[in-house]
Write an enzyme that holds these catalytic residues in place. Sequence first.
Site, mmCIF file in Angstrom:
data_model
loop_
_atom_site.group_PDB
_atom_site.id
_atom_site.type_symbol
_atom_site.label_atom_id
_atom_site.label_comp_id
_atom_site.label_asym_id
_atom_site.label_seq_id
_atom_site.Cartn_x
_atom_site.Cartn_y
_atom_site.Cartn_z
ATOM 1 N N ASP A 1 0.876 -1.173 0.000
ATOM 2 C CA ASP A 1 0.000 0.000 0.000
ATOM 3 C C ASP A 1 0.914 1.224 0.000
ATOM 4 O OD1 ASP A 1 -2.254 1.547 -0.035
ATOM 5 O OD2 ASP A 1 -3.135 0.727 1.795
ATOM 6 N N ASP B 1 -3.949 7.216 -3.290
ATOM 7 C CA ASP B 1 -5.320 7.731 -3.398
ATOM 8 C C ASP B 1 -5.721 8.421 -2.107
ATOM 9 O OD1 ASP B 1 -5.166 4.671 -2.797
ATOM 10 O OD2 ASP B 1 -6.996 5.326 -1.779
ATOM 11 N N CYS C 1 -12.565 -23.877 18.659
ATOM 12 C CA CYS C 1 -11.849 -24.009 17.395
ATOM 13 C C CYS C 1 -10.879 -25.169 17.551
ATOM 14 C CB CYS C 1 -11.092 -22.717 17.113
ATOM 15 S SG CYS C 1 -9.919 -22.816 15.745
ATOM 16 N N CYS D 1 -5.142 -23.826 18.932
ATOM 17 C CA CYS D 1 -6.240 -23.999 19.885
ATOM 18 C C CYS D 1 -6.277 -25.402 20.481
ATOM 19 C CB CYS D 1 -7.581 -23.665 19.231
ATOM 20 S SG CYS D 1 -7.775 -21.897 18.936
#
Length: 638
Positions: A87, A122, A272, A277
């Site tokens: 970016d 932008d 999960c 996990c």
Amino acid sequence: MIEIRARDASGRVTELNINGKKLTTPYLFPVIDPRKQILSIEEIEKLGFNGIITNSYIINQNRELRSRALEEGIHSLLGFDGVIMTDSGSFQLYQYGGVDVTPMEILEFQENIGVDIGVILDIPTEPDVPREQADRELEETIRRARESIKARKKILLSGTVQGSTYPELREKSARKMAELGFDLYPIGGVVPLMEKYRFSDLVKVIIHSRKYLPHDKPVHLFGAGHPMLFALASALGCDLFDSAAYALYAREGRYITTSGTYRLERLRELPCSCAVCTSTTAEELKKLEKKDRDHFLAMHNLTVSIEEIRRVRQSIHDGSLWELVAERARAHPYLLEAVRVALSYSSLENLEPVTKKSAFFYTGSEALLRPEVRRHIKKLKRLKINKKLVLLPEVEKPYSKTYGMMSTEEYHICIASKVFGVIPLEIEEVYPLTQHEAPGGYDEAQINFMKKVVKEYASGFEKVYFHSSLEFLGIEGESFSDVENFKGKNDIEGKLTAIGDYYFGEGAGELLFSDTRARISKTGRIREVYAGDRLVGVIRASDGSVVLNVEGVKRLLKLPFPKNRVVAHEDAVEFVSQGRSLFCGFVEEADMKIKPYQEVIVVDSQDKPIATGRAMVSAEEMLSLTHGVAVRVRHRLG
Ligand code: GUN
Ligand code: ZN
């Protein structure tokens, strides 16, 4: 370079070739912070990521990182040889109100450090700013886009769509960016909408931005990192996402799931089974030092994010993306609202496939707004049936088999359907009229919907009979209780005509099937249709698609050009006439009404038929893309 591999809703699975490296979309770029990376590049690669996004502005502003990036290149700096997107500092512009580089400087910097994909500087305009401001900032973004694309040397460049929350500015922005010819099109300025759970506004921004972007370039939704949004955004045609959320959330002690986010303090369980996990418990996790806890949460968060991306891709291959969207919509009421807003756009029908591998599931009242339902109601108008209408309640499918009857010379028999309103028995096997499932009983939305559709359909008939169990629909007509009265000699020709009209358009049925003879299977279904000893076509058992053969093509070509045709380029005629696929780059012209997975005729520039087959993408898409299959050929002709 982009190839479409599968289509569903307005979304697609594509294969991108970026400087010789492949990415399958929908794809998620994990955001890498070159100063303080929470997960190592090795860990990220091991989770299956072959593309990442980082920030060229952060690198540019840090003396050491800048000189190393300029010296050894970004791939060596990060130790990653996959796709690197950077970016430009626009997000810092939005966060801090200013940046210390010019648009040209940051473009040149991205070139000099050798990124694969860069982004213009932008201006991310906030939602709800005065229109004049949004337009002024958009004009500046467009000016920068113009000078950036001119100065671009070897990187792929992204031209971001802005325009705040103004649909007409989003459309203007998309048109201008498309005109300038970028390699990727991000949709920007949406982070504040996501942060405030303004998903309906997000949907509108996506739809108006996407509308004028080309099909042959990937569309990136900037800053959409929460996996609960991937299915919906993909269904609306977004291909790429980036996630800083996995790391930001981890640092704030938040545990991401596809149905929402948990605060770590509140977690008693780890719901999960990812690698991390299963290696610990919620209690142990809470006792870890912050640094280890953050690392753990980031691993989990990124794992569930890529898992959801894979699930979205699988749903597109299966044709069940709208079902996944509906499932995700239950994560938050505002997301459900957003799905309803999305489905209120009838333009979604433009890219929706005509047939799918999976059945249409009624997931709740929003399903009545789906493009498949709207399309059915529109296509019902193609049927020109001059008989007495008989309405029957739903029974086990196939309906005509359960009832032991079909439409006759005298009676046009239809099912009052809680999903499609009216299902004429003539066309019941055409997707999705048999291939759908709904819970037993009726909900309020279904009753209102049925009343409306049945009333409108019945208004085209002089005489209407309805089964007494359908009294709740308030139909004007004569009630009956014995179905036997309507049985008689099956009207096979009427059935074929209806299938032809419904599938290919008004008038097609008579052209295709007059003076023909059908072979009927043991279960009462129409299989092959012949004119004399010549095969007209076959009604496919799985989805009722009309697969044309030599005689069918000859007959259907009487419809005015370019109806149901795809015109192959001269250089592809030989290839296709050998029975091989027609590729997108060789499509000269096509009937713009052709939808993904529709049966079509491939012709040469003299309108001479060379093959029949299945369109793998819509006409719009085959004309825009240069690679990938446009028509998968079934039969070569002549
Ligand atoms: N990251 C999040 N939003 C934006 C945006 O609007 N533009 C750019 N360039 N990056 C972003
Ligand atoms: Zn996990």
